[in-house]
Design an enzyme around this catalytic site. Structure first.
Site, PDB file in Angstrom:
ATOM      1  N   LYS A  49     -19.932  36.520  12.045  1.00 34.15           N
ATOM      2  CA  LYS A  49     -19.907  36.013  10.677  1.00 34.15           C
ATOM      3  C   LYS A  49     -20.955  36.757   9.850  1.00 34.15           C
ATOM      4  O   LYS A  49     -21.899  37.333  10.386  1.00 34.15           O
ATOM      5  CB  LYS A  49     -20.192  34.507  10.661  1.00 34.15           C
ATOM      6  N   ASP A  50     -20.805  36.705   8.534  1.00 32.28           N
ATOM      7  CA  ASP A  50     -21.732  37.400   7.650  1.00 32.28           C
ATOM      8  C   ASP A  50     -23.162  36.952   7.911  1.00 32.28           C
ATOM      9  O   ASP A  50     -23.437  35.776   8.166  1.00 32.28           O
ATOM     10  CB  ASP A  50     -21.380  37.126   6.189  1.00 32.28           C
ATOM     11  N   ALA A  51     -24.078  37.908   7.815  1.00 31.49           N
ATOM     12  CA  ALA A  51     -25.490  37.592   8.020  1.00 31.49           C
ATOM     13  C   ALA A  51     -26.096  36.932   6.791  1.00 31.49           C
ATOM     14  O   ALA A  51     -26.883  35.982   6.902  1.00 31.49           O
ATOM     15  CB  ALA A  51     -26.266  38.857   8.381  1.00 31.49           C
TER      16      ALA A  51
END
Length: 381
Positions: A49-51
């Site tokens: 998932k996006d950081a």
């Protein structure tokens, strides 16, 4: 929030929900493992998932008491909803993702166009591009990927050092120097650099110190396999995007052409021909490159071969890029956008705030949906 495969009620593995804020998925997994006194690889997940976001996803770990898991206090990470399972959660075991995004500063005059654009995505889907975050800040990851595949090997090791924190650059460059031109004594002492190196270069320094090789190319396989596979995937994503962009330019990204490889009812990819047309609902696919990957034929195949050749990947070269043996695959050029909704806030002080929710299949990017909406609805003219 990701939507993993169905779970079970017993077993030695725990599947649990992780909510993370501004932390990458691998970093969150490592923090959880460290808090449990386990190795980093003991905590597994289905996808990244996006950081830079607040995200939720399922992870798994084996032989851990649920109460102990729930007691963890980890910066940027919150654990909840443990459930027993008979096996670990593996990469790719993901049905899709649900997104809830808040857009601020939206001109109310643009809301009708935004809703119209969302309707078009509901009916026609979205181009299945890899988002820019796939390639790292300012596309730096693509340089790392190319150095892995095309070399020279010292360029890849140096690129890993430059991808680390600023204070890790000097010891990384020193490691590369010792590997290339260092004396035997400097090589034997390479492990003294380990505390200051990026994690990917620590096993390289240890192998150099053990004097198991005099060739720099033999040090590349010491980089963790998962990291090399991740870097190769960046180049694969770049090639796919180039193919997709060409099909978009030609207006055929949603049209199955003769020679396209499409997913058939039996779960296998086959060529679309006049004698055997694509099944209803099929979409064209693009290459996730590997040396032995089957490519499209006809005009779609010409596009794929031209782009692979321009990238230096044509002609059957690079049989084991970066010491890996990728199998390759096909990826849909377009994907459906499901359960999309738009809600403008009416609360005082929330002027211009819009809540956007939608679902995407595994591997598709929410940022691409936003870019499409901006292009269709919000850009002037």
């Amino acid at each position: 929030m990701d939507e993993p495969v169905a779970e079970e009620a017993d077993g030695t593995h725990l599947w649990f929900t992780v909510e993370k804020r501004d932390v990458s998925t691998p970093a969150a997994a490592r923090r959880i493992a460290k808090a449990l006194g386990r190795r980093g690889g003991d905590v597994s997940f289905a996808g990244r998932k996006d950081a830079v976001a607040i995200t939720r996803q399922r992870m798994s770990v084996e032989h851990v008491d649920p109460e102990r898991l729930l007691e963890l206090e980890i910066e940027g990470v919150r654990v909840s909803r443990p459930r027993r399972h008979r096996r670990k959660l593996r990469p790719g075991e993901l049905r899709g993702n649900r997104f809830e995004l808040v857009l601020r500063g939206v001109d109310p005059r643009h809301l009708p166009r935004l809703e119209e654009g969302l309707d078009r995505l509901r009916t026609g889907g979205v181009a299945n591009r890899y988002g820019e975050q796939r390639f790292g800040p300012e596309g730096a990851g693509l340089g790392v990927a190319r150095s892995l595949v095309f070399g020279p090997p010292e360029a890849y090791l140096e690129a890993l050092g430059r991808a680390g924190r600023p204070e890790q650059l000097e010891p990384s460059l020193e490691l590369v120097r010792r590997a290339v031109t260092g004396s035997s004594g400097e090589r034997r002492r390479a492990d003294e650099l380990c505390p200051r190196l990026p994690l990917d270069l620590v096993p390289v320094a240890k192998q150099l110190a053990r004097r198991r090789t005099e060739e720099v190319a033999d040090l590349v396989p010491a980089v963790p396999r998962a990291s090399r596979a991740f870097h190769l995937a960046i180049l694969q994503a770049w090639v796919f995007n180039q193919v997709l962009d060409r099909r978009v330019e030609e207006g055929t990204s949603a049209e199955v052409l003769p020679g396209d490889l499409v997913l058939r009812e039996d779960g296998r990819h086959g060529y679309a021909t006049e004698e055997r047309p694509a099944p209803p609902g099929a979409v064209p696919t693009g290459p996730i490159w590997a040396p032995s990957l089957r490519l499209a034929e006809g005009s779609p195949g010409e596009i794929e071969r031209a782009i692979l050749s321009a990238e230096g990947l044509g002609g059957g070269h690079h049989e084991q890029p970066g010491g890996l043996s990728p199998r390759g695959s096909r990826r849909d050029l377009r994907v459906a956008v499901s359960e999309a909704s738009l809600e403008a806030s009416t609360a005082e002080g929330d002027g211009g705030m819009v809540r956007l929710t939608f679902g995407l299949p595994a591997g598709a990017y929410a940022t691409v949906v936003l870019e499409h909406l901006r292009a269709m609805c919000l850009d002037p003219g």
